[in-house]
Design an enzyme around this catalytic site. Sequence first.
Site, PDB file in Angstrom:
ATOM      1  N   HIS A  72       0.845  -1.190   0.000  1.00  0.00           N
ATOM      2  CA  HIS A  72       0.000   0.000   0.000  1.00  0.00           C
ATOM      3  C   HIS A  72       0.883   1.243   0.000  1.00  0.00           C
ATOM      4  O   HIS A  72       1.863   1.320   0.750  1.00  0.00           O
ATOM      5  CB  HIS A  72      -0.907   0.017   1.231  1.00  0.00           C
ATOM      6  CG  HIS A  72      -1.903  -1.105   1.273  1.00  0.00           C
ATOM      7  ND1 HIS A  72      -3.246  -0.915   1.106  1.00  0.00           N
ATOM      8  CD2 HIS A  72      -1.739  -2.453   1.449  1.00  0.00           C
ATOM      9  CE1 HIS A  72      -3.885  -2.075   1.184  1.00  0.00           C
ATOM     10  NE2 HIS A  72      -2.986  -3.028   1.396  1.00  0.00           N
ATOM     11  N   ASP A 128     -16.441   1.994  -3.800  1.00  0.00           N
ATOM     12  CA  ASP A 128     -16.628   0.835  -2.934  1.00  0.00           C
ATOM     13  C   ASP A 128     -18.109   0.445  -2.914  1.00  0.00           C
ATOM     14  O   ASP A 128     -18.951   1.225  -2.457  1.00  0.00           O
ATOM     15  CB  ASP A 128     -16.143   1.181  -1.521  1.00  0.00           C
ATOM     16  CG  ASP A 128     -16.046  -0.038  -0.628  1.00  0.00           C
ATOM     17  OD1 ASP A 128     -16.276  -1.154  -1.118  1.00  0.00           O
ATOM     18  OD2 ASP A 128     -15.759   0.143   0.565  1.00  0.00           O
ATOM     19  N   SER A 143      -9.958  -3.285  -7.974  1.00  0.00           N
ATOM     20  CA  SER A 143      -9.121  -3.265  -6.771  1.00  0.00           C
ATOM     21  C   SER A 143      -8.610  -4.622  -6.327  1.00  0.00           C
ATOM     22  O   SER A 143      -7.743  -4.700  -5.469  1.00  0.00           O
ATOM     23  CB  SER A 143      -9.908  -2.627  -5.622  1.00  0.00           C
ATOM     24  OG  SER A 143     -10.975  -3.488  -5.237  1.00  0.00           O
ATOM     25  N   HIS A 201     -10.782   1.393  -8.317  1.00  0.00           N
ATOM     26  CA  HIS A 201     -10.032   2.615  -8.043  1.00  0.00           C
ATOM     27  C   HIS A 201      -9.889   3.392  -9.340  1.00  0.00           C
ATOM     28  O   HIS A 201      -9.690   2.802 -10.402  1.00  0.00           O
ATOM     29  CB  HIS A 201      -8.646   2.301  -7.475  1.00  0.00           C
ATOM     30  CG  HIS A 201      -8.688   1.632  -6.150  1.00  0.00           C
ATOM     31  ND1 HIS A 201      -7.665   0.840  -5.682  1.00  0.00           N
ATOM     32  CD2 HIS A 201      -9.631   1.621  -5.177  1.00  0.00           C
ATOM     33  CE1 HIS A 201      -7.980   0.383  -4.474  1.00  0.00           C
ATOM     34  NE2 HIS A 201      -9.169   0.841  -4.155  1.00  0.00           N
ATOM     35  N   LYS A 231      27.638   8.558 -14.847  1.00  0.00           N
ATOM     36  CA  LYS A 231      26.959   7.266 -14.749  1.00  0.00           C
ATOM     37  C   LYS A 231      25.493   7.483 -15.105  1.00  0.00           C
ATOM     38  O   LYS A 231      24.784   8.220 -14.427  1.00  0.00           O
ATOM     39  CB  LYS A 231      27.099   6.688 -13.338  1.00  0.00           C
ATOM     40  CG  LYS A 231      26.640   5.253 -13.224  1.00  0.00           C
ATOM     41  CD  LYS A 231      26.928   4.713 -11.825  1.00  0.00           C
ATOM     42  CE  LYS A 231      26.625   3.228 -11.744  1.00  0.00           C
ATOM     43  NZ  LYS A 231      25.251   2.907 -12.126  1.00  0.00           N
ATOM     44  N   ASP A 271      21.536   6.515 -15.760  1.00  0.00           N
ATOM     45  CA  ASP A 271      20.515   5.684 -15.107  1.00  0.00           C
ATOM     46  C   ASP A 271      19.547   5.174 -16.170  1.00  0.00           C
ATOM     47  O   ASP A 271      18.510   5.770 -16.427  1.00  0.00           O
ATOM     48  CB  ASP A 271      19.771   6.513 -14.053  1.00  0.00           C
ATOM     49  CG  ASP A 271      18.829   5.667 -13.220  1.00  0.00           C
ATOM     50  OD1 ASP A 271      18.946   4.428 -13.268  1.00  0.00           O
ATOM     51  OD2 ASP A 271      17.971   6.230 -12.529  1.00  0.00           O
TER      52      ASP A 271
END
Length: 857
Positions: free
Chosen positions: A128, A151, A184, A190, A562, A564
């Site tokens: 979460h 919900d 969800s 969601h 360097k 990423d």
Amino acid sequence: MASSGAGLKQQETVNVDGHRLRLTNLDKVLYPETGTTKADVLSYYAAVAGALLPHSRDRPATRKRWVHGVGTPEEPGQVFFQKNIDTSAPTWVKRFEIEHKTSTNIYPLVNDLATLTWLAQSAALEIHVPQWRFGPRGKINNPDRLVLDLDPGEGVDLAQCAEVARLARDILADMGLDARPVTSGSKGIHLYAALDGQQTSSDVSAVAHELARALEADHPDLIVSDMKKSLRKGKVLLDWSQNNANKTTICPYSLRGRFTPTVAAPRTWEELEDPHLAQLDYEQVMQRLADHGDPLAGMDAGELDGDALEDGAGQAAAADPGTPDRLSKYRSMRDAGKTPEPVPEERAEPSDGNSFVIQEHHARRLHWDFRLEHDGVLVSWALPKGPPDSPNQNHLAVQTEDHPLDYGSFEGTIPKGEYGAGEVRIWDHGTYEPEKWRDGKEVIAVLHGQSDGGLASEGGADRRFALIHTGGRGGANNWLIHLMKHQPAPSAEPAPSPQEAVSAASAAPAPSAKTLPDTTDVSSAVAADATENGMPQVEPMLATLGTRADVNNDEEWAFEMKWDGVRAVVDVTPEGVRLISRNGNDMTAAYPELQELRSHLNGERAILDGEIVAVNKAGRPDFGLLQPRMHLTKRREIEAAAARTPVHLMLFDLLWLDGNSLMDLPYTQRREILEQAVEPAGDDGHVQVPPALELSMDDAVEASKELGLEGVMAKRRNGTYSPGRRSKSWIKLKNSFTQEVVVVGWRPGKGNRASKIGSLLVAVPDGHDLTYIGRVGSGLSEKDLALVGGKLKKLARKTAPLDDVPAADASDAQWVRPVLVGEVTYSERTGTGKLRHPAWRGLRPDKKPSDVVVETP
């Protein structure tokens, strides 16, 4: 990685992203109803990591663990809700602390597959996270997404939740937000929408709450916005509260601890039209991801607009009355009766002028003030080293307060004791042409100075500069200024520096305006041509993590930034460009824009080494941006992703060229041939050859820190290329910092350290007092424990020698007289000055507490 089935091992040691992990009890059943084992869970998270990590990265992770499995409806398994990171967590797991009202918790950040695997090994099924991310040094940023939790109440199914999702989507679209649904894995849906980070959590919560009320007012028989359970029967609760900074939501692609292994699964809007819409399990999600990619990929950030809410929603917050006075800060710092500087009483009025001035300021420290007229004021930056005179130089620019337009002609002496005391001279002045102006982010301008001015003395009165906001270690006012490669008048163009390569990449337009090549058959054609012409298959050479001590003579080493990104061995033939990852996977189809390398190679066939990077709006490589592109296979999805997130190929080595292996040549010769063999693309291209830095190691490291990069690669100038081997001819120098500290106490350890020191409590002097800066346990060897422990026993005292130790650290502390000085390394400081990720380096018997000073990075 292990999986369920015949011959399953009980335990296994694996290497994940360079980290060794011991996986145990692989055949333990975590979901009894489906027989899903820990091995299955580990395999699932490995399969979806590329899609999950962009949604968890840099967010504090709260976990729900089912150590003995989720159980059955008759006998549910015990769940452990965990915020703090385990004391046994590997040191490489990134972590940040949050100071709550009653405690300080240290949270892990799920930023890579190794961390995700470590969590799955501990049966942390659910992850979460909040709607915000940590920024530099643990700063809590504004939320970068809005979430609505739909919900279902009693008697309501998922189809009705989908109906509410569509209603909410329409309002969010009117607000300029791109909403995406996620079933969800539990009961509801969601709804996510990306934000631009300009609003606080309170602002976002207010708007979400008003949106919920507006929908409830329009659809009272379907929607409720009140949390009371008594009101939810037969309706969908539109829960807006998860936008609170203290709330978390199940991370997309996280498993759920239900009795079957369902997943918080991103879905398409077309799927939500299905009246039989259902939650998905982990096997379905893996298959969908492999077939169709991530439905959340490419979610565009939007600007939250409170005015867009209608039908009772209203504005999130009222606008401030009037226009801000842009000179109020300037006036507050000066006394018109004491300084000869212009201090106008009236407010600055908007204007469309285009003047500039650069002033040489002999204050406590010499610097140059760089000022551009914009919107009625002189927007100003202080340049400690002055304007750069070459694209190979990139200087720090610190934004200061806006100045009045009259300051453009000011020369004189600011009296001692006044702000900015010292002599001010005009170094150059004139007009400028703004090419780009993004407030607080980026400015590109062509300056037209005087024929006898400072700019002319450094290469030309007409100069094209870019200012890019970086934030950096010093805070929100830090920018970089660099001289652009292409100037108004033709001139010899030095090779771009790594900093300029990053900046050029960030300014490069997306390739959506171009027709991307069809790479369907490129890889096989290149492979066939390579075999026919004797091109070898090369595994990339690997670097060794090191320190300053490993680079014993700067003259023997070259230094590179360097990057990423994703390492790639690149085969180029007349048939095209083939990209092979470090672990041997073919990446050609995923990055069609890199086929342009073929037209930039001065030769027929070559094998090169490089890094594929995606660059964020701040001009920095961002691995998170690259993630959504790494697992796409369908041409339509790849083209769409390339339009959203173009990539750039940073080439740093040439291994084979037109029948000749270069791997036995020294590094300096390979680099020289590389720079001749590859013509870098222009500002709108995707191929760069960032040069080795003509800097000392310390200066190279400092440059990487200014840019917010991971560190520096040191490469031995006479070193050969060792394919497939980790060599000390290449040293990774990662950015970290040191601090001398005073030991004020210690805490007992746990496990095999139960009878020993677990960590040291350390502080720094603050006048006549001490300020607590954290505890350090990492790096304490058995030898250190014996040495320090013996000394601390003789220094024991009953009370703490300082007052500001958090209760969590003081609970079992053993206090000592503050006379011992040691040294630690650390990665960052928190906003309150605490050390982050400290590691013990050793005692400093040559120092006393009064010698210790705060060493700010």
